[in-house]
Design an enzyme around this catalytic site. Structure first.
Site, short mmCIF file in Angstrom:
data_model
loop_
_atom_site.label_atom_id
_atom_site.label_comp_id
_atom_site.label_asym_id
_atom_site.label_seq_id
_atom_site.Cartn_x
_atom_site.Cartn_y
_atom_site.Cartn_z
N HIS A 90 0.85 -1.19 0.00
CA HIS A 90 0.00 0.00 0.00
C HIS A 90 0.88 1.24 0.00
CE1 HIS A 90 0.51 0.99 4.34
NE2 HIS A 90 0.49 -0.33 4.54
N ASP A 92 -0.44 4.41 0.75
CA ASP A 92 -0.89 5.39 1.73
C ASP A 92 -0.14 5.19 3.04
OD1 ASP A 92 -2.50 2.94 2.16
OD2 ASP A 92 -3.45 4.11 3.76
N ASP A 123 6.54 1.12 5.94
CA ASP A 123 5.11 0.79 5.94
C ASP A 123 4.34 1.76 5.05
OD1 ASP A 123 2.66 -0.29 6.69
OD2 ASP A 123 2.53 0.91 8.51
N GLU A 156 -5.17 1.67 3.08
CA GLU A 156 -5.04 0.60 4.07
C GLU A 156 -4.98 1.14 5.49
OE1 GLU A 156 -3.27 -2.27 6.77
OE2 GLU A 156 -2.40 -0.36 6.17
N GLU A 157 -4.26 2.23 5.68
CA GLU A 157 -4.08 2.76 7.03
C GLU A 157 -5.36 3.32 7.62
OE1 GLU A 157 -1.60 2.01 8.56
OE2 GLU A 157 0.24 2.12 7.39
N HIS A 423 4.25 3.80 12.20
CA HIS A 423 3.15 4.55 12.81
C HIS A 423 3.65 5.56 13.85
CE1 HIS A 423 -0.31 1.55 11.74
NE2 HIS A 423 0.59 1.62 10.78
#
Length: 454
Positions: A90, A92, A123, A156-157, A423
């Protein structure tokens, strides 16, 4: 020892990969227009689509999904009769949080202490580069032996399910014999790991109201019900004295049977301050891979700077509940909602709204694809054997793909090892892990094609 031409090729491609990752990280592709303009995600999607076209992918398309995001799709045809492998990543990313806390700009890939720092570096923009590196290495060494489909998700996030709904409406799009989800990570740098389980997730927004408007805390305090205080009591009810998650009716005593996660290692990985205790009971592996966990991920309250002596009329919070395999996410949502409503004090008005959900996932690690991956990891990580671990995070698409394609084998690998701090501020990727996992994925595609021919 005989030289590995795939590994040599990947090593030679790393400078190009770094430059490309820098371009991709520069897009502020948070799939929430309240944080950054939607144009940032659209530009990132266009970049991904262009990269696929450059690699010779056909039918490249930027797909408008039902949640308003865009996913990028393409197909690289393989030899006639070859199996099809779907590669997922992903583009995003999570918001950068406190940009002042970053040691370098979050959307500027920066090398420091042997790692590459930037939001999405691990990520999962790095995951997309991992796929490209593996395919380039194969093309330079005899060709790609399978048909490859790539899907790069754009939300996705956010957990809003755009690609899931799109896949359900177009079930032929992502059909494959096996699927490699490039969005997890090794248990530790240098230790090749596949992820066998993922916790599901439900995301709720709870609002508590007690008054028609804010009141002077001196004139009315002591009798007027404070909505913020009520909300704090509700949130506190979600944890036992030792910090264990406590949602009435939701089991929280499962045991993890796989890889052990020593508490000392976890304290180091999580950067727990000296003297601060870990929360919960059971082993660390039990707590983060086999049991539910609740987190208050956001709360609306007056900031300290500029605060007035007021009793709050209303307050709200966003609550995340991670749900382990074996527990139904929809049922967990009902239990969490009922718990929040029951524990709201003083007759305060409470409203609970679900804003995101994803189911837990468990892979079949006895499948032929896992045998091919184990052999590939020996090539990517000489002297190391593949390990199997869980992951506390969620990838809702996994269950959608498993339901749509029950015969497909699903493997989860990626760049998000503990030091990556995904994150969080100062997210980074290890270029050595990017290199080794790209070599691993290339060998996997070769091994998998051979296993199908056999």
């Amino acid at each position: 020892m005989t030289a590995d031409p795939i590994a040599e090729t990947v090593a030679s491609l790393m400078p190009r990969a770094r430059a490309e990752l820098a371009e991709l990280v520069a897009f502020r592709s948070v799939a929430d227009p309240a944080v950054f303009p939607k144009s940032e995600c659209e530009a990132a999607a266009a970049w991904v689509a262009g990269a696929l076209r450059t690699e010779g992918f056909q039918d490249v398309a930027v797909l408008d999904t039902p949640d308003g995001s865009q996913s990028v799709y393409g197909v690289l045809p393989g030899p006639e009769g070859a199996p099809t492998v779907l590669l997922y990543a992903h583009y995003d990313v999570q918001p950068p949080l406190d940009e002042a806390a970053w040691l370098s700009p979050p959307f500027e890939l920066t090398e420091r202490d042997g790692r590459w720092y930037g939001r999405g570096a691990a990520d999962c923009k790095g995951g997309f580069l991992m796929h490209l590196l593996a395919l380039r290495a194969l093309k330079a060494n005899g060709g790609v032996p399978v048909t490859v489909k790539v899907i790069a998700e754009g939300s996705e996030e956010q957990g809003t399910g755009g690609l899931e709904r799109y896949a359900e409406a177009h079930p032929d799009l992502l059909t494959a014999d096996t699927i490699v989800i490039g969005d997890t990570g090794n248990f530790r740098v240098g230790l090749p790991t596949v992820t066998a389980t993922l916790r599901g997730m439900t995301l709720l927004r709870v609002r508590v109201d007690t008054l028609e408007g804010n009141l002077h805390s001196g004139q009315f305090g002591g009798a007027a019900p404070d909505a913020l205080a009520a909300l704090i009591r509700v949130l506190d009810s979600l944890r036992a004295e030792d910090g264990s998650t406590r949602v009435e009716g939701l089991a929280a005593d499962a045991v993890w049977e796989g890889l052990d996660y020593p508490e000392a290692d976890f304290r180091t990985d999580a950067k727990v301050l000296d003297g601060v205790e870990l929360i919960g009971d059971g082993t660390v592996s039990d707590r983060i891979w086999a049991r539910p966990s609740v987190t208050v991920i956001g709360i609306d309250a007056p900031p300290v700077v500029g605060a007035t002596p007021s009793i709050q009329a209303g307050a709200r919070a966003t609550v995340s509940l991670r749900v382990p395999p074996g527990q139904d996410t929809a049922e967990a949502t009902k239990l969490l909602t009922a718990h929040l409503e029951k524990h709201t004090p003083w007759g305060a008005r409470v409203a609970v709204e679900q804003i995101g959900q994803g189911s837990a996932f468990r892979a079949d690690t006895s499948s032929p694809a896992y045998a091919a991956m184990a052999e590939a990891m020996r090539a990517g990580y000489p002297g190391q054997e593949m390990q199997t671990a869980g992951q506390g995070g969620s990838i809702p698409l996994c269950n959608t793909l498993a339901a749509l394609y029950p015969n497909a084998e699903i493997l989860l690998i990626g760049l998000s090892e503990p030091a990556a701090q995904i994150h969080a501020v100062n997210e980074s990727v290890s270029p050595e892990e990017l290199e080794r996992l790209s070599v691993t994925e290339a060998h996997f595609l070769v091994n998998y094609a051979e296993s199908k021919r056999g």
